[in-house]
Design a protein around this motif. Structure first.
Motif, short mmCIF file in Angstrom:
data_model
loop_
_atom_site.label_atom_id
_atom_site.label_comp_id
_atom_site.label_asym_id
_atom_site.label_seq_id
_atom_site.Cartn_x
_atom_site.Cartn_y
_atom_site.Cartn_z
N GLU A 104 11.31 4.05 5.58
CA GLU A 104 12.46 3.64 6.39
C GLU A 104 11.98 2.88 7.63
N ALA A 105 10.90 3.35 8.24
CA ALA A 105 10.33 2.67 9.40
C ALA A 105 9.81 1.28 9.02
N ILE A 106 9.15 1.19 7.88
CA ILE A 106 8.64 -0.10 7.42
C ILE A 106 9.78 -1.09 7.21
N ARG A 107 10.85 -0.62 6.56
CA ARG A 107 12.01 -1.50 6.34
C ARG A 107 12.60 -1.96 7.68
N ASN A 161 9.03 8.91 2.67
CA ASN A 161 10.36 8.29 2.71
C ASN A 161 10.74 7.88 4.14
N LEU A 162 10.42 8.73 5.11
CA LEU A 162 10.69 8.37 6.51
C LEU A 162 9.85 7.17 6.93
N ILE A 163 8.60 7.15 6.50
CA ILE A 163 7.72 6.02 6.83
C ILE A 163 8.24 4.75 6.18
N MET A 203 0.83 -1.19 0.00
CA MET A 203 0.00 0.00 0.00
C MET A 203 0.87 1.26 0.00
N HIS A 204 2.02 1.15 0.65
CA HIS A 204 2.91 2.30 0.72
C HIS A 204 3.34 2.72 -0.68
N PHE A 205 3.79 1.75 -1.48
CA PHE A 205 4.24 2.07 -2.84
C PHE A 205 3.08 2.52 -3.71
N SER A 206 1.89 1.99 -3.46
CA SER A 206 0.72 2.41 -4.22
C SER A 206 0.35 3.85 -3.90
N ILE A 207 0.48 4.26 -2.64
CA ILE A 207 0.18 5.65 -2.28
C ILE A 207 1.21 6.57 -2.92
N GLN A 208 2.48 6.15 -2.93
CA GLN A 208 3.51 6.96 -3.59
C GLN A 208 3.21 7.07 -5.08
N GLY A 209 2.83 5.95 -5.68
CA GLY A 209 2.48 5.98 -7.10
C GLY A 209 1.30 6.88 -7.37
N LEU A 210 0.30 6.81 -6.52
CA LEU A 210 -0.89 7.63 -6.67
C LEU A 210 -0.54 9.11 -6.64
N LEU A 211 0.31 9.49 -5.70
CA LEU A 211 0.64 10.90 -5.51
C LEU A 211 1.66 11.44 -6.50
N PHE A 212 2.59 10.57 -6.95
CA PHE A 212 3.75 11.10 -7.67
C PHE A 212 3.97 10.52 -9.06
N LYS A 213 3.14 9.59 -9.50
CA LYS A 213 3.32 9.01 -10.84
C LYS A 213 2.38 9.66 -11.83
N LYS A 214 2.43 9.15 -13.06
CA LYS A 214 1.61 9.71 -14.14
C LYS A 214 0.12 9.59 -13.81
N GLN A 215 -0.60 10.60 -14.21
CA GLN A 215 -2.02 10.67 -13.89
C GLN A 215 -2.83 9.54 -14.51
N ILE A 244 -5.42 3.89 7.21
CA ILE A 244 -4.87 5.23 7.00
C ILE A 244 -4.47 5.43 5.54
N TYR A 245 -3.79 4.44 4.96
CA TYR A 245 -3.43 4.55 3.55
C TYR A 245 -4.69 4.67 2.68
N TYR A 246 -5.71 3.91 3.01
CA TYR A 246 -6.95 3.97 2.24
C TYR A 246 -7.58 5.35 2.37
N GLN A 247 -7.63 5.90 3.58
CA GLN A 247 -8.20 7.23 3.77
C GLN A 247 -7.39 8.29 3.02
N MET A 248 -6.07 8.13 2.99
CA MET A 248 -5.24 9.05 2.22
C MET A 248 -5.62 8.99 0.74
N SER A 249 -5.85 7.79 0.23
CA SER A 249 -6.21 7.65 -1.18
C SER A 249 -7.57 8.28 -1.46
N LYS A 250 -8.51 8.13 -0.53
CA LYS A 250 -9.83 8.73 -0.71
C LYS A 250 -9.75 10.26 -0.66
N THR A 251 -8.91 10.79 0.22
CA THR A 251 -8.72 12.24 0.28
C THR A 251 -8.11 12.75 -1.02
N PHE A 252 -7.12 12.03 -1.52
CA PHE A 252 -6.50 12.42 -2.79
C PHE A 252 -7.52 12.38 -3.92
#
Length: 158
Positions: A108-111, A104-106, A1-13, A73-81
């Motif tokens: 690091e915590a996951i890793r 990126n900090l998160i 989900m972490h990489f999906s949220i990053q993709g959602l926010l920062f990848k191609k529309q 939380i990740y799901y709610q972030m996606s819904k807000t976006f």
């Protein structure tokens, strides 16, 4: 989900819909996994267990609750976006960079959590975990201060 949220926010529309679907599906999976593991732990708990085993079961139960909450939380972030996209609301570059740094900090915590899960409890480096948590908390404070300044200066659009 972490990489999906990053993709959602920062990848191609044109891929955003795919990321939204992935996040929703994974959130549902975390709900199911939490229920299944909780059921299993409840069954195990009915046996005569040692104090150590009981403590471990409580720890696992706490972890699955935390993981499910993270999924929420990740799901709610996606819904807000998604809502912001539908409303035509965009964050400025500084705000997006702040989100990127926090993610990126998160990550690091996951890793670190994944590394610690592979170790015996006596080999876990709690100091590193605390350093990462403190860095996240400090950066969260910085982001909140930035957000309040943006509000005071009426930078955000309606």
């Amino acid at each position: 989900m972490h990489f999906s949220i990053q993709g959602l926010l920062f990848k191609k529309q044109n891929k955003q819909e795919q990321f939204l679907k992935k996040i929703k599906k994974r959130e549902e999976i975390t709900d199911t996994i939490e229920l299944e593991i909780a059921e299993y732990l409840t069954k195990i708990s009915s046996y005569n267990l040692t104090e150590t085993a009981t403590r471990r079961i409580r720890g696992i139960h706490s972890m699955i609750n935390d993981l499910e909450r993270i999924g929420d939380i990740y799901y709610q972030m996606s819904k807000t976006f998604e809502r912001m996209q539908n409303e035509g609301t965009m964050l400025n570059e500084d705000s997006m960079e702040g989100i990127r740094k926090m993610l990126n900090l998160i990550h690091e915590a996951i890793r670190n959590v994944r590394d610690n899960l592979e170790k015996d409890s006596e080999n876990i480096d709690l100091e590193k975990a605390m350093e990462i948590e403190n860095a996240i908390n400090d950066y969260q404070d910085k982001l909140l201060e930035y957000h309040y300044n943006q509000l005071e200066n009426k930078v955000y659009s309606n």
